[in-house]
Design an enzyme around this catalytic site. Structure first.
Site, short mmCIF file in Angstrom:
data_model
loop_
_atom_site.label_atom_id
_atom_site.label_comp_id
_atom_site.label_asym_id
_atom_site.label_seq_id
_atom_site.Cartn_x
_atom_site.Cartn_y
_atom_site.Cartn_z
N LYS A 80 36.04 23.58 49.30
CA LYS A 80 35.30 23.49 50.55
C LYS A 80 36.02 24.32 51.62
O LYS A 80 37.26 24.32 51.67
CB LYS A 80 35.23 22.02 50.97
CG LYS A 80 34.34 21.71 52.16
CD LYS A 80 34.31 20.17 52.38
CE LYS A 80 33.41 19.78 53.53
NZ LYS A 80 33.35 18.31 53.71
N SER A 155 28.71 16.36 54.10
CA SER A 155 28.95 17.71 54.52
C SER A 155 29.39 18.65 53.41
O SER A 155 29.24 19.87 53.54
CB SER A 155 30.02 17.72 55.62
OG SER A 155 31.26 17.27 55.10
N SER A 179 30.81 12.29 52.71
CA SER A 179 30.62 13.73 52.56
C SER A 179 30.91 14.30 51.18
O SER A 179 30.61 15.46 50.92
CB SER A 179 31.47 14.48 53.58
OG SER A 179 30.85 14.47 54.85
#
Lengths: 490, 482
Positions: A80, A155, A179
């Site tokens: 990420k 997310s 997330s």
């Protein structure tokens, strides 16, 4: 699709050792896959082709020299884009950090490199990890590989979508209120948030420090367990990292669930839950029961307060963590008008232009909650309720080993559907947030599909540092079902 | 009207730890711009603070030294404000849960009063960096930030509003300096900013219990300036009150060259620092074992040392306070007494407070650089004591030892400074003096006994000052009396 892309970590390591293919060939297969899928999915914010190929060649050299110990040697992974990686852009999907190159490696990135992993690139996300749909990325949304019109969750949407579309073997994301687990559910993959403190946060660009935790995405439980083991452990650079031994997380994967006590919290079947999701969860409960688990109804009475508590504490910490983005030392700098002096004009203009709407919304919420005169009514009160939520779990875990629920109340929704309604967006995380507030490990795994073909996720939450227990339960469910074998129609 | 002055000090002491409070960067003074920085003190995205254990130990040393209560668990808090010398947009400090509360600082005033001031709290925090404006460097339209100081550990030491005059405030500050230097936790240098102070001062009618409106004064970079600023502010407030005016709560800056305090332009809005516990740092636990370890390593503190000098060496209070103000001076004195013997302590004190301090002042050196080692001073005192040299000649010997770096014995021999104690030698000198000054002899014998000084002087001159003064006086009296 190239067959190599279906292999799990264990098979990859065996094949590389047997010289069935090289790490470079494998990496090239993934780079090609990224080429094929990215135009549709947009999981990556940057692809590190040169770095990946050179890491792959280094892995091949090590394999040639007889290195059989590195747990991810030659395995293509992606992370990420809020994990700092030396010499590459780490943007947090924000305009503010569009050109920010971290001068250091996050501890997890260093551990991936030490483990021999080949890092393919950096994955899309909601800006500063604030969002549940990946639509808040300053660089455009990621699309769900199962239905490109829908969101991949957030997310860590890029991390989930990349694994689902087979454009990396495994990936790392971060989970502050769901997330990792919610996008894993949306994209039909396994995603795990370990116990708070299990994995060092050093080099993870902070959203809410007391809630943030890094964790793995994988297409099966075993791969998640291997990746978890490779990046876990105490780190002297993170005071909140736990000095707990790291067990072999693959050890109990075949142990089954006979005698395991699984609690079903009544409060988690909320109003407005999608009936197809609820049905899938009921079916999953039956599967566990068939496998010999003991199913118990439990109560987590303070669950309804989790969402409001979270939306005080997380923005409060975020408003503080994001104060460093002032345009002085790095990131975006804009000269503004000098109504409040040129310095404050610069701060205001840099932050106005650098941050997206959701980030600004949360900075305002958090600033308000911490301000003089409101602090006790909001922040202090929220901390007290957080303690009550922790106590709910503590009491539940005296009766059961694992708490089971849906990961999200609905499957993935359409891109744009909830953008103008922050509250409905926030509700996506209603079932995942309590686990963050209590610092517990939680995993989401596929447990079925809606009639429209969208994945449904099942969440298992365990006691502190009992990652092994939930991995064991998830592995048992996985071998009893076939939900994780389906491939998105890309 | 008669007023009582009420002063409270907020002192910041920069700790002399090797590295910064939350990272491994050097905490040294100076360095090239941004030389002593790393990812953590620059506040880059993703970095985390890790508390320096040495900072906690330094704090515990001071806490134990002043008898503060040490919290078994304390926390760090974030204090938010935007400024380019503050990289994270917040300062890591302590707020609701400081490490130390209470404690006392004792000092003696010049007029012999004993004063004891209660402390409110002592807490740990990080320093900010500094800004250099373009007119001092490069482009006049730009400001530059140097973050070497960002993250250097500070102790904030807050006193109760118990000081009653500017002189005591100065003495209190000096005593804090003495303490931090004894404890070796800070170099206590006000000019270099390693000891800083903000003062709150208010006036109230004599006898009133209620505090007056207070004014905060900043920018005092020496003990003298602290006193001057407070004296000025005391006078300013008195004049306002006497003329029927009202004191407004404000922050004023001391202007050293003009000798006045000036109001800072008040901001339209009050600062809201939005303190909250820092989630990146776990609560700090200090257990009894750790405290015991730190306590066991504490040096003899100035108050104890002063008491020992008075009790064991019979020194007057004033001597003991002067000698213990600096740990190094006290150590020097201790060594002199050790070598010369306790019965010589007062003589040693006179030498150290007199000639030694004068020498240090003249040469602008520290006691550690004193050219006369304590053992040598002790031997010189012994030479006086056993009659080898006179007290007067000793002054010459002292200067020569300082000048040449030789032993006092060597100087006495080389320069022939040994005292003449041989009575027959003195007698013959006396006889010569009497013979060559018949008029003075007659006058003396006629009752002008004041002339004794003249004869002593003449005889001393003739012996090069080496005659034993006591023997000389006796012989003179005897010979002149006849």
């Amino acid at each position: 699709m190239n067959d190599l892309l279906q292999l799990g970590i264990t098979e990859i390591l065996e094949s590389l050792r047997a010289r069935e293919f090289s790490a470079e060939e494998l990496t090239r297969a993934y780079l090609e896959r990224i080429d094929d899928t990215e135009a549709k999915v947009h999981a990556y914010l940057s692809v590190l082709e040169d770095e990946a190929l050179s890491a792959a060649r280094a892995a091949d050299a090590k394999i040639g020299a007889g290195d059989h110990g590195s747990p991810l040697l030659g395995v293509p992974v992606a992370v990420k884009d809020l994990l700092c990686m030396k010499g590459t852009k780490t943007t947090c999907a924000s305009r503010f950090l569009e050109n920010f190159e971290a001068p250091y490696d996050a501890t997890v990135v260093a551990r991936l490199k030490d483990a021999g992993a080949v890092i393919l690139g950096k994955l899309n996300m909601d800006e500063f990890a604030m969002g549940s749909s990946c639509e808040q990325s300053a660089f455009g949304p990621t699309h769900n590989p199962w239905n490109l019109k829908t969101i991949p969750g957030g997310s860590s949407g890029g991390s989930a979508a990349a694994v689902a579309s087979r454009s990396c073997v495994v990936s790392l994301g971060s989970d502050t209120g769901g997330s990792i687990r919610q996008p894993a559910a949306c994209c039909g993959v396994v995603g795990m948030k370990p116990t708070y403190g299990r994995i060092s946060r050093y080099g993870l660009i902070a959203f809410a420090s007391s809630l943030d935790q890094i964790g793995p995405f994988a297409k099966n439980v075993r791969d998640a367990a291997i990746l978890l083991g490779a990046v876990s452990g105490h780190d002297s650079r993170d005071s909140t990292s736990a000095d707990e031994p790291v067990p072999d997380y693959t050890k109990n994967l075949g142990a089954g669930v006979r005698g395991l006590k699984i609690g079903i919290p009544e409060e988690y079947f909320i109003e407005g839950m999608d009936p197809e999701v609820e049905a899938a969860i009921q079916k999953a409960i039956a599967v566990f029961e068939e496998q010999g688990a003991e199913i118990l109804e439990i109560s987590l009475p303070n669950t309804e307060y989790a969402l409001p508590v979270y939306y005080i504490l997380a923005p409060a910490e975020a408003s503080s963590n994001l104060a460093r983005y002032d345009g002085v030392r790095f990131g975006l700098r804009k000269q503004g008008d000098s109504t409040f002096g040129s310095l404050f004009g610069m701060y205001a203009a840099s932050r106005e232009n650098g941050f997206g709407d959701e980030v600004k919304r949360r900075i305002m919420l958090g600033t308000y909650a911490l301000s003089s005169g409101y602090y006790d009514a909001y922040y202090t009160k929220a901390q007290k309720v957080r303690t009550l939520i922790c106590q709910d779990f503590k009491a539940a875990f005296e009766e059961v080993d694992v708490v089971l629920s849906a990961t999200a109340p609905t499957p993935a929704f359409e891109i744009g559907e909830r953008l103008d309604d922050p509250i409905s967006m926030y509700l996506s995380d209603i079932l995942t947030i309590p686990c963050n507030l209590a610092g517990l490990p939680g995993i989401s795994q596929p447990c079925g599909f809606t009639s429209r073909g969208l994945p449904i996720g099942l969440q298992l939450v365990g006691k502190p540092f009992a990652e092994n227990t939930i991995l064991q339960a998830a592995a048992a469910f996985e071998s009893a079902t076939t939900h994780n074998e389906a491939l998105p129609p890309l | 009207m008669a007023y009582e002055t009420v002063i409270g000090l907020e002192v910041h002491a920069q700790l002399n730890t090797e590295s910064k409070i939350f990272c491994g960067s050097s905490a040294a003074f100076g360095g090239g711009a941004n030389e002593y920085t790393c990812t953590v003190d620059l506040g880059l995205p993703g970095v985390l603070p890790v508390l320096n254990r040495e900072v906690v130990e330094s704090t515990l040393r001071l806490g134990l030294a002043v008898g503060a209560e040490v919290a078994p668990v304390c926390r760090f808090a974030r204090k938010h404000y935007f400024y380019p010398d503050l990289p994270k947009g917040y300062q890591i400090s302590q707020y609701e849960e400081p490490i130390c509360t209470g404690g006392r600082v004792h000092f003696a005033t010049k007029d012999g009063r004993d004063v004891s001031i209660n402390l409110t709290r002592i807490h740990m925090e990080e320093d900010a960096g500094k800004l250099i404006h373009g007119d001092e460097l490069g482009d006049p339209n730009h400001s530059y930030s140097d973050l070497n100081r960002a993250g250097v550990p500070l102790l904030e030491i807050v006193s109760e509003p118990e000081l009653r005059n500017p002189e005591d405030a100065e003495s209190y500050m000096r005593k804090l300096r003495t303490l931090v230097r004894y404890l070796d936790i800070s170099d206590g240098n006000m000019q270099e900013g390693s000891l800083r102070c903000d003062a709150n001062i208010s006036l109230r009618p004599q006898g009133s219990e209620k505090f007056g409106e207070k004014v905060e004064i900043k920018n005092m970079n020496s003990f003298r300036n602290l006193r001057r600023a407070l004296e000025h502010e005391e006078k300013r407030q008195r004049e306002i009150l006497d003329s029927g005016g009202v004191i407004h709560q404000e922050t004023r800056l001391w202007d050293e060259s003009a000798g006045v305090t000036r109001g800072m332009r008040s901001k339209e809005y009050a600062h809201d620092y939005r303190y909250f516990p820092d989630p990146d740092l776990v609560p700090l636990t200090v257990d009894a074992k750790w405290l015991d370890e730190v306590r066991a390593q504490l040096p003899e503190l100035p108050d104890a040392k002063s008491k020992r000098f008075q009790d064991e060496f019979g020194l007057p209070r004033y001597d003991a306070e002067v000698l213990t103000a600096e740990k190094e001076l006290a150590a020097y004195f201790d060594k002199v007494v050790e070598a010369a013997g306790k019965e010589q302590a007062k003589a040693a004190s006179n030498w150290v407070m007199g000639d030694v301090l004068r020498l240090l002042n003249e040469r602008k050196i520290t006691i550690e650089e004193c050219p006369i080692p304590p053992e040598r001073l002790a031997r010189m005192i012994s030479l006086i004591n056993d009659g080898t040299i006179s007290g007067k000649i000793a002054k010459t010997v002292f200067d020569q030892v300082a000048e040449s770096g030789k032993d006092p014995e060597t100087i006495v021999e080389e320069k022939g400074l040994r005292q003449i104690t041989d009575t027959s030698a003195i007698e013959s000198v006396v006889e010569d003096v009497i013979a060559s000054n018949p008029e003075e002899v007659e006058a003396y014998r006629g009752g002008k006994t004041k002339l004794m000084g003249f004869f002593v002087g003449q005889a001393m001159k003739a012996t090069g000052g080496k005659a034993n003064p006591k023997a000389l006086q006796e012989i003179l009296r005897e010979k002149l009396g006849s």
